[in-house]
Scaffold this motif. Structure first.
Motif, PDB file in Angstrom:
ATOM      1  N   VAL A 171      12.585 -26.217   0.887  1.00  0.00           N
ATOM      2  CA  VAL A 171      12.701 -27.635   0.550  1.00  0.00           C
ATOM      3  C   VAL A 171      12.544 -28.480   1.811  1.00  0.00           C
ATOM      4  CG1 VAL A 171      14.205 -27.258  -1.436  1.00  0.00           C
ATOM      5  CG2 VAL A 171      15.215 -27.539   0.832  1.00  0.00           C
ATOM      6  N   PRO A 172      12.078 -29.726   1.661  1.00  0.00           N
ATOM      7  CA  PRO A 172      12.062 -30.642   2.811  1.00  0.00           C
ATOM      8  C   PRO A 172      13.492 -30.888   3.294  1.00  0.00           C
ATOM      9  CG  PRO A 172      10.733 -31.490   0.986  1.00  0.00           C
ATOM     10  CD  PRO A 172      11.519 -30.339   0.450  1.00  0.00           C
ATOM     11  N   LEU A 173      13.662 -31.057   4.599  1.00  0.00           N
ATOM     12  CA  LEU A 173      15.001 -31.258   5.148  1.00  0.00           C
ATOM     13  C   LEU A 173      14.949 -32.254   6.290  1.00  0.00           C
ATOM     14  CD1 LEU A 173      17.966 -30.212   4.930  1.00  0.00           C
ATOM     15  CD2 LEU A 173      17.401 -28.665   6.819  1.00  0.00           C
ATOM     16  N   ALA A 174      15.853 -33.213   6.262  1.00  0.00           N
ATOM     17  CA  ALA A 174      15.965 -34.202   7.340  1.00  0.00           C
ATOM     18  C   ALA A 174      17.409 -34.262   7.801  1.00  0.00           C
ATOM     19  CB  ALA A 174      15.500 -35.575   6.851  1.00  0.00           C
ATOM     20  N   LYS A 175      17.618 -34.494   9.082  1.00  0.00           N
ATOM     21  CA  LYS A 175      18.993 -34.603   9.566  1.00  0.00           C
ATOM     22  C   LYS A 175      19.518 -36.013   9.331  1.00  0.00           C
ATOM     23  CE  LYS A 175      17.962 -35.602  14.450  1.00  0.00           C
ATOM     24  NZ  LYS A 175      18.201 -35.154  15.840  1.00  0.00           N
ATOM     25  N   GLU A 176      20.842 -36.108   9.306  1.00  0.00           N
ATOM     26  CA  GLU A 176      21.554 -37.365   9.121  1.00  0.00           C
ATOM     27  C   GLU A 176      21.213 -38.031   7.794  1.00  0.00           C
ATOM     28  OE1 GLU A 176      20.891 -39.692  12.629  1.00  0.00           O
ATOM     29  OE2 GLU A 176      22.053 -38.336  13.899  1.00  0.00           O
ATOM     30  N   VAL A 177      20.974 -37.212   6.784  1.00  0.00           N
ATOM     31  CA  VAL A 177      20.750 -37.684   5.410  1.00  0.00           C
ATOM     32  C   VAL A 177      21.737 -36.952   4.506  1.00  0.00           C
ATOM     33  CG1 VAL A 177      19.139 -37.739   3.461  1.00  0.00           C
ATOM     34  CG2 VAL A 177      18.306 -38.189   5.783  1.00  0.00           C
ATOM     35  N   TRP A 178      22.437 -37.682   3.660  1.00  0.00           N
ATOM     36  CA  TRP A 178      23.381 -37.051   2.737  1.00  0.00           C
ATOM     37  C   TRP A 178      22.639 -36.415   1.574  1.00  0.00           C
ATOM     38  CZ3 TRP A 178      28.316 -35.883   3.472  1.00  0.00           C
ATOM     39  CH2 TRP A 178      29.054 -36.589   4.422  1.00  0.00           C
ATOM     40  N   TYR A 179      22.973 -35.152   1.278  1.00  0.00           N
ATOM     41  CA  TYR A 179      22.420 -34.418   0.142  1.00  0.00           C
ATOM     42  C   TYR A 179      23.564 -33.931  -0.747  1.00  0.00           C
ATOM     43  CZ  TYR A 179      18.097 -33.971   2.955  1.00  0.00           C
ATOM     44  OH  TYR A 179      16.974 -34.210   3.712  1.00  0.00           O
ATOM     45  N   HIS A 180      23.304 -33.913  -2.047  1.00  0.00           N
ATOM     46  CA  HIS A 180      24.277 -33.375  -3.009  1.00  0.00           C
ATOM     47  C   HIS A 180      23.757 -32.035  -3.512  1.00  0.00           C
ATOM     48  CE1 HIS A 180      26.265 -33.042  -7.054  1.00  0.00           C
ATOM     49  NE2 HIS A 180      27.296 -33.416  -6.323  1.00  0.00           N
ATOM     50  N   TYR A 181      24.502 -30.947  -3.214  1.00  0.00           N
ATOM     51  CA  TYR A 181      24.114 -29.608  -3.636  1.00  0.00           C
ATOM     52  C   TYR A 181      25.014 -29.140  -4.775  1.00  0.00           C
ATOM     53  CZ  TYR A 181      21.377 -29.108   0.681  1.00  0.00           C
ATOM     54  OH  TYR A 181      20.453 -29.264   1.689  1.00  0.00           O
ATOM     55  N   SER A 182      24.399 -28.499  -5.766  1.00  0.00           N
ATOM     56  CA  SER A 182      25.151 -27.860  -6.847  1.00  0.00           C
ATOM     57  C   SER A 182      24.548 -26.487  -7.113  1.00  0.00           C
ATOM     58  CB  SER A 182      25.100 -28.685  -8.138  1.00  0.00           C
ATOM     59  OG  SER A 182      25.788 -29.905  -7.996  1.00  0.00           O
ATOM     60  N   VAL A 183      25.422 -25.517  -7.334  1.00  0.00           N
ATOM     61  CA  VAL A 183      24.998 -24.164  -7.723  1.00  0.00           C
ATOM     62  C   VAL A 183      25.739 -23.797  -8.999  1.00  0.00           C
ATOM     63  CG1 VAL A 183      25.057 -21.728  -7.118  1.00  0.00           C
ATOM     64  CG2 VAL A 183      24.485 -23.418  -5.368  1.00  0.00           C
ATOM     65  N   THR A 184      25.014 -23.289  -9.990  1.00  0.00           N
ATOM     66  CA  THR A 184      25.643 -22.851 -11.235  1.00  0.00           C
ATOM     67  C   THR A 184      25.280 -21.392 -11.515  1.00  0.00           C
ATOM     68  OG1 THR A 184      23.818 -23.456 -12.734  1.00  0.00           O
ATOM     69  CG2 THR A 184      25.396 -25.195 -12.167  1.00  0.00           C
ATOM     70  N   TYR A 185      26.183 -20.718 -12.217  1.00  0.00           N
ATOM     71  CA  TYR A 185      25.948 -19.335 -12.650  1.00  0.00           C
ATOM     72  C   TYR A 185      26.659 -19.154 -13.985  1.00  0.00           C
ATOM     73  CZ  TYR A 185      26.177 -14.229 -12.842  1.00  0.00           C
ATOM     74  OH  TYR A 185      26.086 -12.920 -13.238  1.00  0.00           O
ATOM     75  N   ASP A 186      25.921 -18.702 -15.013  1.00  0.00           N
ATOM     76  CA  ASP A 186      26.498 -18.597 -16.356  1.00  0.00           C
ATOM     77  C   ASP A 186      26.808 -17.163 -16.772  1.00  0.00           C
ATOM     78  OD1 ASP A 186      24.018 -17.484 -16.871  1.00  0.00           O
ATOM     79  OD2 ASP A 186      23.420 -18.974 -18.386  1.00  0.00           O
TER      80      ASP A 186
END
Length: 307
Positions: free
Chosen positions: A137-152
């Motif tokens: 994925v593209p990535l930049a510093k000093e930028v807020w990202y929201h990560y979520s991981v799910t497993y069913d």
């Protein structure tokens, strides 16, 4: 009608339950959980969070914190873990969170690797390469990202800013361990980031719930992520922009009948409008201008025309 109402009530109850975390850490000037029953261990440094609130986020600079969390799902139990992250450097790996044992399929963690150019590998770690799920994925510093991981219990999914990035099926998750760590994977510490609002759920949230979690917690200056496109056998329509702030009128429930075109059989179509899984009872599908701004689902069914 009764079956439909019961189904809607059941889905609504699931949605409410699914979006209540079993544990959350807001890092608002302390390392305690929101209910003050658990705390991460260590001497913390707090900085502005994604909203700009002073001492509202935890800063980790090659330093890890851990907490014993009895609510961590074990074995192949369903789960969702979400967190806000701002990377202060992108030249080294960031072990965002993890728990479990350093044995094949018994670990469960999220790492953002060092950037290569403008991209970086984001990995759900299961210990041993075959048990990992990785997406560049593209990535930049000093930028807020929201990560979520799910497993069913079978399918693992990785999201960023409400967008589904990776889906893998059949990789075993036999997680064993109750020590939740941020900034470290097993015994290796590597992170240079700010962490905010870490939430743990005992269910696998749906795509819609993950999206809602992002949109409802993002700063106002961040773009709102739109819902994913509907399946090909469904039709979606975006309503026209409303020019005034006045709410849309709500006339009596309407089902619109559309006459078939000449090259089809003699039938009419019933058109029903839905928003977020619920029927818009007062909306007339033939007049899109009457609907408020948003994304809608059209359900179209055939019925024989009256002769």
């Amino acid at each position: 009608m009764k079956k439909l109402l019961l189904t809607l009530m059941f889905v609504n109850c699931l949605n409410i339950y699914a979006q209540n975390p079993v544990q959350e850490f807001n890092f608002n000037g302390n390392l305690n959980s929101a209910d003050n029953t658990i705390s991460f261990l260590g001497t913390a440094a707090f900085v502005n969070d994604r909203m700009g609130a002073a001492k509202g986020a935890l800063r980790l600079t090659n330093k890890a914190f851990q907490a014993v969390v009895g609510d961590l799902p074990q074995g192949n139990k369903p789960r969702t873990i979400s967190v806000w992250v701002k990377f202060n450097a992108v030249t080294a790996p960031h072990h965002i969170w993890g728990y479990g044992t350093a044995v094949s399929s018994q670990y469960f963690g999220l790492s953002q690797q060092a950037s290569a150019g403008s991209n970086s590998d984001l990995s759900l770690i299961g210990w041993e390469t075959a048990n990992n799920a990785t997406i560049s994925v593209p990535l930049a510093k000093e930028v807020w990202y929201h990560y979520s991981v799910t497993y069913d219990g079978n399918i693992s999914k990785i999201y960023r800013n409400g967008e589904l990035l990776k889906t893998v099926e059949g990789i075993p998750r036999l997680t064993k361990g109750y020590i939740l760590t941020i900034g470290k994977m097993n015994t290796t510490t590597s992170i240079n980031a700010d962490i905010d609002d870490l939430k743990l759920y005992s269910v696998a949230m749906t795509d819609e719930q993950v999206l809602e979690s992002y949109n409802s917690s993002k700063p106002s200056n961040m773009p709102k992520t739109a819902p994913a496109p509907a399946p090909s056998n469904e039709k979606t329509v975006t309503a026209a922009l409303v020019k005034t702030a006045a709410p849309a009128k709500a006339p009596a429930p309407v089902t619109t009948a559309i006459t078939a075109t000449p090259d089809t059989n003699n039938y009419t179509k019933n058109v029903e409008v839905f928003s977020q899984g619920k029927q818009i009872m007062g909306a007339n599908a033939s007049n899109i201008d009457d609907l408020p701004e948003g994304t809608y689902l059209l359900k179209i069914t055939k019925k024989a025309a009256k002769k």
